[in-house]
Design an enzyme around this catalytic site. Structure first.
Site, short mmCIF file in Angstrom:
data_model
loop_
_atom_site.label_atom_id
_atom_site.label_comp_id
_atom_site.label_asym_id
_atom_site.label_seq_id
_atom_site.Cartn_x
_atom_site.Cartn_y
_atom_site.Cartn_z
N ARG A 1 0.81 -1.23 0.00
CA ARG A 1 0.00 0.00 0.00
C ARG A 1 0.84 1.27 0.00
O ARG A 1 0.47 2.27 0.60
CB ARG A 1 -0.94 0.03 1.21
CG ARG A 1 -2.07 -0.96 1.16
CD ARG A 1 -3.15 -0.50 0.18
NE ARG A 1 -4.22 -1.46 0.09
CZ ARG A 1 -5.36 -1.38 0.78
NH1 ARG A 1 -5.57 -0.39 1.59
NH2 ARG A 1 -6.29 -2.30 0.62
N ARG B 1 -3.19 6.89 0.96
CA ARG B 1 -3.68 8.11 1.61
C ARG B 1 -2.70 8.79 2.54
O ARG B 1 -2.92 9.93 2.92
CB ARG B 1 -4.98 7.79 2.37
CG ARG B 1 -6.15 7.60 1.45
CD ARG B 1 -7.27 6.83 2.12
NE ARG B 1 -6.84 5.46 2.36
CZ ARG B 1 -7.61 4.52 2.89
NH1 ARG B 1 -8.83 4.80 3.27
NH2 ARG B 1 -7.15 3.29 3.06
N ARG C 1 -6.34 11.48 -6.13
CA ARG C 1 -7.54 10.70 -5.78
C ARG C 1 -8.78 11.60 -5.85
O ARG C 1 -9.82 11.19 -6.35
CB ARG C 1 -7.33 10.14 -4.37
CG ARG C 1 -8.51 9.54 -3.68
CD ARG C 1 -8.79 8.14 -4.16
NE ARG C 1 -9.82 7.56 -3.34
CZ ARG C 1 -11.11 7.90 -3.42
NH1 ARG C 1 -11.50 8.80 -4.27
NH2 ARG C 1 -11.99 7.31 -2.63
N ASP D 1 -6.73 -2.65 -7.62
CA ASP D 1 -7.27 -3.30 -6.42
C ASP D 1 -7.57 -4.75 -6.74
O ASP D 1 -7.82 -5.11 -7.90
CB ASP D 1 -8.55 -2.60 -5.94
CG ASP D 1 -8.85 -2.97 -4.49
OD1 ASP D 1 -8.30 -2.33 -3.59
OD2 ASP D 1 -9.61 -3.94 -4.26
N TYR E 1 -14.78 -11.51 -0.06
CA TYR E 1 -15.48 -10.24 -0.34
C TYR E 1 -16.68 -10.47 -1.27
O TYR E 1 -17.72 -9.84 -1.13
CB TYR E 1 -14.52 -9.23 -0.98
CG TYR E 1 -13.49 -8.70 -0.01
CD1 TYR E 1 -13.81 -7.66 0.87
CD2 TYR E 1 -12.21 -9.22 0.04
CE1 TYR E 1 -12.87 -7.17 1.76
CE2 TYR E 1 -11.26 -8.74 0.92
CZ TYR E 1 -11.60 -7.72 1.79
OH TYR E 1 -10.67 -7.25 2.67
#
Ligand code: CP3
Length: 350
Positions: free
Chosen positions: A33, A37, A46, A83, A159
């Site tokens: 990652r 952010r 973003r 992703d 998921y």
């Protein structure tokens, strides 16, 4: 001949050398990652992209955020910005990322829902991702490797079945216990999809890939064998039929010593460890057989100071004697100060 091919493929990129089982004096370093952010320049792009998925499918912006951490910190690898959940999307499921929340998918609750899945991924839909790979490759220097990735079938299935992140992946485990035949069909579909997706990334310029099995640790040994090891082995075999010698880092998070059967049976080139794994055991048992990656606790990176120094030194002292890719034990946390990342780089390279 083989030697020449090998050398032209791996060149002088330290991370690829380690995947060839060659220890580097200064271990190559990247972070899971690493585009994200905690970086102001990521947040700016973003915002411009609108949604997270817009960013994933805009190859110009995705290439930009992939390169941001490499430019800022000089990491030894770039990891494709995308992703793991673009695979269910390319199999025809709805996937959304709400602002400030985790992913939302239409839950795949039973065998009937399988009929709505595509047999194979929509490669047209994934073209922008492959374009991102090509753009990033063109922007890297001769020392920096390009890592592609996918989620492992089990983790992606958790998921897809629950439709969201859950604390214990209960819905997917329940499906697998109640209806193993249909769950196997879902896993098989994901094996094929992941193989095709990784081949597409290699063809576009990826030099190695990581398979993220973030939720491998919730399974018992028999289930781990069936839903993680076997599908991962099939992906790697299928991948290497099309991309001979493809290098694969496996990351079966939270599995403890079951990482041993994973390392032995999947065909991975290297194993990534989370921070809970005893480093002496990694060095003695695993690193004598294959390169390892890890495993600083992301919370120690957040904490900084003496705790971070201790953690870094312990990784270097215990794992630095063999082939090591220096990394965190899971993704960097969004609230991590940039100065702590700089400190980590300085300490590892100093
Ligand atoms: O590592 C990188 O820098 C490359 C990009 C990358 C992302 N996700 C970007 C992302 C990679 C390799 C992933 C993998 C991924 N995605 C995993 C496996 C690794 C892991 O962290 O466990 C999983 C389980 C996912 C699914 C996913 N994507 C979740 C659960 C979430 C929400 C949680 C969160 O961190 O927000 C995402 C969103 C996501 N994927 C973000 C990023 C940068 C944050 C979204 C944003 O920027 O708004």
């Amino acid at each position: 001949m083989e030697e020449a091919v090998r050398n032209s493929a791996t060149g002088t990129k330290p991370l690829l050398r380690v995947l060839e089982r060659e220890r580097q004096k200064i271990p190559p370093l990247w972070m899971m990652r690493q585009a994200g952010r905690y970086l102001p320049e990521y947040r700016a792009v973003r915002e411009k992209a609108g949604s997270f998925l817009n960013l994933c499918f805009n190859s110009k912006l995705a290439a930009e955020v992939t390169l941001q951490p490499v430019r800022r910190f000089g990491f030894d690898a770039a990891i494709l910005f995308s992703d793991i959940l673009v695979v269910p999307l390319a199999l025809g499921r709805k996937v959304e990322f709400g602002a400030g929340e985790g992913p939302r998918l239409e839950p795949l609750a039973d065998g009937e829902a399988l009929a709505a899945l595509r047999e194979s991924i929509d490669q047209e839909m994934l073209m922008p991702v492959y374009e991102t790979v090509a753009k990033v490759k063109a922007g890297l220097d001769s020392k920096t490797a390009l890592i592609g990735f996918c989620g492992a079938p089990w983790t992606v299935a958790t998921y897809m079945v629950a439709g969201e992140a859950t604390p214990d992946q209960g819905p997917a485990r329940l499906f697998a216990y109640r209806d193993p035949d249909n769950f196997q069909k879902l896993i098989d579909r994901l094996v094929r999809a992941s193989t095709d997706y990784l081949v597409g990334q290699f063809n576009a310029g990826a030099e190695c890939v990581q398979i993220f099995d973030t939720w491998a640790g919730v399974l018992g040994p028999k289930e781990f064998m069936q839903w993680c090891i076997e599908p991962t082995a099939k992906i790697i075999k299928g991948l290497r039929e099309q991309v001979p010698g493809a290098k694969v880092i496996g990351f079966p998070r939270g599995v403890g010593f079951q990482a041993w059967s994973y390392a032995k049976l999947t065909g991975v080139s290297a194993v990534g460890f989370d921070w809970t794994f005893d480093r002496e055991v990694i060095a003695e048992k695993f690193q004598s057989e294959l390169p390892v990656q890890g495993n600083v606790d992301p919370v120690a990176l957040l904490a900084g100071g003496a705790a971070l120094t201790r953690e870094i030194d312990d990784v270097l002292k215990t794992l630095g004697k063999g082939p090591l890719i220096f990394n965190l034990g899971h993704g960097i946390l969004p609230e991590t100060p940039i100065a702590h990342v700089e400190e980590m780089l300085k300490r590892v390279r100093g």
